[in-house]
Design an enzyme around this catalytic site. Structure first.
Site, PDB file in Angstrom:
ATOM      1  N   LEU A 232      -5.892 -19.135  85.814  1.00 12.68           N
ATOM      2  CA  LEU A 232      -4.786 -19.992  85.340  1.00 12.68           C
ATOM      3  C   LEU A 232      -4.710 -19.901  83.829  1.00 12.68           C
ATOM      4  CD1 LEU A 232      -5.385 -23.444  87.123  1.00 12.68           C
ATOM      5  CD2 LEU A 232      -3.611 -21.764  87.701  1.00 12.68           C
ATOM      6  N   HIS A 233      -3.515 -19.657  83.288  1.00 11.33           N
ATOM      7  CA  HIS A 233      -3.374 -19.777  81.835  1.00 11.33           C
ATOM      8  C   HIS A 233      -1.955 -20.066  81.372  1.00 11.33           C
ATOM      9  CE1 HIS A 233      -2.279 -15.478  82.355  1.00 11.33           C
ATOM     10  NE2 HIS A 233      -1.525 -15.672  81.286  1.00 11.33           N
ATOM     11  N   ARG A 234      -0.985 -20.178  82.303  1.00  7.81           N
ATOM     12  CA  ARG A 234       0.398 -20.465  81.871  1.00  7.81           C
ATOM     13  C   ARG A 234       0.461 -21.829  81.196  1.00  7.81           C
ATOM     14  NH1 ARG A 234       2.307 -16.048  81.126  1.00  7.81           N
ATOM     15  NH2 ARG A 234       1.633 -14.761  82.839  1.00  7.81           N
TER      16      ARG A 234
END
Ligand code: UD1
Ligand code: UDP
Length: 398
Positions: A232-234
């Site tokens: 996850l990094h958005r």
């Protein structure tokens, strides 16, 4: 004296035409710009394809420094055999305006000094847009690799970068028919659009066997198909603590059935630290680990039961590996991965995660398919287009 006059003449010609004359022919001067993790997998095969044409192209590699930790940058240069950047701008982190603005200013200086004939940018990160703007304002042609992708979500910084980069680029190198259609709908000349395939997949196919030798499963104590992999990094998923907490709670719940390995992007790691959300994961089977090198990460994808992600590149790589991917976003700019069938766009929704993930735990069949031209030769096709277009004698990039 005669020699000195010849050297002066060559320097004058070079300054006038921005070309370097070697043994009576002109070299086309290309500048390849990379800044963030996914850029390195994309520029690696491009650099190799261009360097194979060393009599025709003189290539300068610029690293903007958007990503700078060893595990976000240096590790990929080492593993992918990328030569050290000729120019490192060391821009670092900051707000969008700071990061884009600093890159724009530093690249302008670099471009004025080096006067390339063409700047090659990849993907959709801030470095991509900054390099494009800096070059075009200096009337230098730009080639955008991975052009035409659209999430149609204008709130995504990446969508802004993609749309603006495409708008002013001269060459649009695309990965699939969706990208071609988007560009056609937006009115781009067909002459500028070249479907060459997916350069990130060139890298995957080149290093898949090497990645298979990674011992990451042993190091983590997990078994083939015995875990899910999550990244996850958005901004939309991790910057708002409530959204992040919802996703992590779903992971905790799912990890009662299957362990989850989660290499943490530095943005996500920072959000977890500041929000105190790490506690949510205590005594769960969600394994938070540092960002991984490419070989370890590819092995973990390849041997996983399934993947959950908001990454663009991971949606594509799982497609070629035939691993099912649940994309925790409302939109994707890579619908081809859903068309092929490996990817499901389920949104950042805990109920959807449980509903779609649980059936995958007992069904580990792989899907053997890849979109056309995702075959390992995209960078070679791209280099051929440039080779034909930049006739060594004509000085024209048209
Ligand atoms: C950027 C891209 C995103 C891409 C992602 C790939 C933009 C707008 N976003 O997002 O499209 O999917 O890279 O990973 O360009 N940080 C470190 N060390 C590093 C790099 C970053 O600690 O080496 C931390 C910093 O606190 C920084 C934060 O991560 O502020 C975010 O980095 P940034 O490059 O701004 O955006 P990404 O989330 O990485
Ligand atoms: N990747 C990696 N190590 C990790 C996570 C991802 O090597 O811990 C690789 C992944 O295989 C892909 C690329 O990084 O090649 C994707 O980068 P990222 O998800 O950061 O960016 P995006 O593709 O979303 O822009």
């Amino acid at each position: 004296m005669h020699k000195l006059l010849t050297v002066c003449l060559m320097l004058m010609i070079r300054n006038i035409f921005g070309k370097q004359y070697v043994a009576g022919t002109s070299m086309t001067r290309l500048m390849v710009v990379a800044g963030a993790r996914p850029n390195f997998m994309k520029v690696a095969p491009i650099m190799k394809a261009l360097e194979r044409r060393s009599g025709l192209f003189e290539v300068t590699l610029v690293h903007t420094g958007q990503h700078y930790d060893d595990q976000m940058s240096a590790v990929f240069f080492n593993e992918l055999g990328l030569r050290s950047p000729d120019i490192a701008l060391d821009i670092g982190s900051g707000s969008h305006a700071e990061q884009t603005g600093r890159t724009l200013m530093a690249l302008e200086v670099t471009l004025i000094k080096h006067r390339p004939d063409l700047v090659i940018v990849v993907g959709d990160v801030n470095a991509t847009l900054a390099a494009t703007l800096a070059a075009k304002k200096l009337k230098i042609a730009v080639a955008h690799v991975e052009a035409g992708l659209r999430s149609h979500d204008p709130t995504m910084p990446e969508e802004i970068n993609r749309v603006l980069t495409d708008r002013i680029s001269d060459f649009h190198f695309t990965t699939d028919h969706f990208a071609d259609s988007n560009l056609k709908r937006e009115g781009f000349s067909e002459k500028s659009v070249h479907r060459v395939g997916n350069v990130m997949i060139d890298t995957l196919l080149t290093y898949r066997d090497r990645a298979a030798r990674s011992d990451i499963l042993d190091r983590l104590g997990v078994k083939t198909r015995g875990y899910a992999l999550a990244t996850l990094h958005r901004e939309s998923n991790v910057d708002d603590p409530e959204n992040l907490a919802r996703l992590l709670s779903a992971f905790v719940q799912l990890s009662k059935t299957l362990p989850i390995v989660m290499p943490l992007h530095p943005r996500t790691e920072k959000r977890l630290d500041t929000s105190g959300l790490k506690g949510l994961l205590a005594s769960s089977r969600v394994m938070l680990i540092s960002p991984l090198g490419y070989f370890d990460f590819v092995k973990l994808m390849d041997m996983s039961c399934f993947v959950m992600t908001d990454s663009g590149g991971v949606q594509e790589e799982t497609t070629v590996l035939g691993i099912r991917c649940l994309t925790l976003r409302k939109t994707t700019e890579r619908p081809i991965t859903c068309e092929v069938g490996t990817n499901m766009l389920i949104g950042p929704d805990p109920a959807a995660i449980m509903k779609n993930a649980l059936p995958l735990v007992s069904n580990t069949a792989r899907q053997d398919s890849a979109p056309p031209l995702w075959d390992g030769y995209a960078a070679e096709r791209l280099a051929l287009v440039l080779e034909r277009r930049f006739d060594a004698r004509s000085l024209s990039a048209a």
